[in-house]
Design a protein around this motif. Structure first.
Motif, PDB file in Angstrom:
ATOM      1  N   THR A 110       5.290   3.635   8.784  1.00  0.00           N
ATOM      2  CA  THR A 110       4.903   4.733   7.910  1.00  0.00           C
ATOM      3  C   THR A 110       5.353   4.440   6.484  1.00  0.00           C
ATOM      4  OG1 THR A 110       6.924   6.078   8.100  1.00  0.00           O
ATOM      5  CG2 THR A 110       5.273   6.283   9.857  1.00  0.00           C
ATOM      6  N   GLU A 111       4.691   5.062   5.533  1.00  0.00           N
ATOM      7  CA  GLU A 111       5.034   4.853   4.133  1.00  0.00           C
ATOM      8  C   GLU A 111       6.005   5.915   3.624  1.00  0.00           C
ATOM      9  OE1 GLU A 111       1.416   4.679   1.919  1.00  0.00           O
ATOM     10  OE2 GLU A 111       0.753   2.796   2.839  1.00  0.00           O
ATOM     11  N   GLY A 112       6.020   7.074   4.277  1.00  0.00           N
ATOM     12  CA  GLY A 112       6.869   8.166   3.810  1.00  0.00           C
ATOM     13  C   GLY A 112       8.353   7.862   3.927  1.00  0.00           C
ATOM     14  N   THR A 113       8.818   7.577   5.145  1.00  0.00           N
ATOM     15  CA  THR A 113      10.240   7.285   5.367  1.00  0.00           C
ATOM     16  C   THR A 113      10.435   5.984   6.144  1.00  0.00           C
ATOM     17  OG1 THR A 113      10.263   8.653   7.371  1.00  0.00           O
ATOM     18  CG2 THR A 113      10.901   9.730   5.313  1.00  0.00           C
ATOM     19  N   HIS A 114       9.398   5.179   6.200  1.00  0.00           N
ATOM     20  CA  HIS A 114       9.464   3.842   6.804  1.00  0.00           C
ATOM     21  C   HIS A 114       9.893   3.864   8.274  1.00  0.00           C
ATOM     22  CE1 HIS A 114       8.753   2.272   2.803  1.00  0.00           C
ATOM     23  NE2 HIS A 114       9.765   2.995   2.353  1.00  0.00           N
ATOM     24  N   ILE A 115       9.243   4.708   9.037  1.00  0.00           N
ATOM     25  CA  ILE A 115       9.421   4.691  10.485  1.00  0.00           C
ATOM     26  C   ILE A 115       8.593   3.530  11.026  1.00  0.00           C
ATOM     27  CG2 ILE A 115       9.310   6.087  12.598  1.00  0.00           C
ATOM     28  CD1 ILE A 115       8.937   8.552  10.777  1.00  0.00           C
TER      29      ILE A 115
END
Length: 246
Positions: A110-115
């Motif tokens: 993910t780009e939001g919190t790098h999950i």
């Protein structure tokens, strides 16, 4: 709680707890070369990190098909949109009509919190391939079919370790009473998507496959299979946009 006698909602897995679990599992993965130990580590990573990002319920995680999901990890090499798909086959709460297959696509990172759900799913698939597994469910232990209680202790143990090692969970909280493998990940996804400012319309679209495949006799929600596949396929860009923003 599992049989519905306790109505209280499960405590959500917050993004901080999720990243702490991811870090714990990553250390375990690097520490051991034993395939049995690594399988369990990858299994929990795929279940918790992947389950959070896709919002699947516990009973739906058990219906994830190995072969279809394994084939989908080829898409993690897609230069434009690296992703995988949890392919589900069987009757779920949202799919009572025929139990036919459907997929829930998710970005690799993910780009939001790098999950990083794609990494754990790929690791689990590669371990199962090396063991000669060709079919069945992605999550499988001793029982056939697998049962939710086979995974609960590992789930709770990881949350308890986060509680002991961080300030993300109240030290007085009874983790095994407050959290649940059935709904805590889904509750966490809903809260996190709101905190990230993801449009409500995207959240609704992400869950659209549940509302469009309603049980019952007839009605507008009842779709035949060609229409069902077309509806789900049309949602893929929205599903990937949603998971990418997490």
């Amino acid at each position: 709680k599992r049989v519905g006698e306790i109505k209280r909602q499960d405590e959500p897995i917050t993004i901080d707890v999720l990243h702490a679990i991811d870090a714990l599992l990553e250390r375990e993965w690097r520490r051991s070369e034993d395939p049995v130990s690594r399988k369990k580590t990858a299994e929990m990573g795929a279940w918790i990190i992947g389950g959070f990002c896709t919002g699947l319920r516990g009973e739906e995680m058990l219906l994830i098909e190995y072969a279809g999901t394994a084939k989908s990890i080829e898409n993690l090499n897609d230069p434009k949109e690296p992703h995988f798909t949890f392919v589900i086959s069987g009757r779920t709460k949202g799919n009572q009509l025929s139990g036919a297959k459907f997929g829930v696509p998710c970005v690799g990172t993910t780009e939001g919190t790098h999950i990083r759900p794609g990494r754990w799913v790929q690791r689990l698939v590669e371990i199962k391939r090396a063991a000669g597994v060709r079919g069945g469910r992605l999550f499988a232990r001793k029982l056939a079919p697998a049962r939710i209680f086979e995974f609960e202790n590992d789930f709770f143990t990881l949350v308890e370790r986060v509680q002991a090692q961080t300030d993300f969970i109240d030290k007085d909280m009874d983790v095994r009473d407050a959290y649940g493998i059935m709904r805590s990940l889904r509750q966490g996804l809903t809260s996190h998507s709101k905190n990230m400012g993801i449009p409500v319309e995207d959240l609704k679209a992400f869950n659209r496959w549940r509302s469009e495949i309603k049980s019952g006799n007839g009605g507008a929600g009842r779709l035949d299979m060609p229409e069902l596949y077309a509806a789900l396929k049309s949602l893929i860009p929205v599903l990937l946009r949603f998971t990418r923003a997490l």
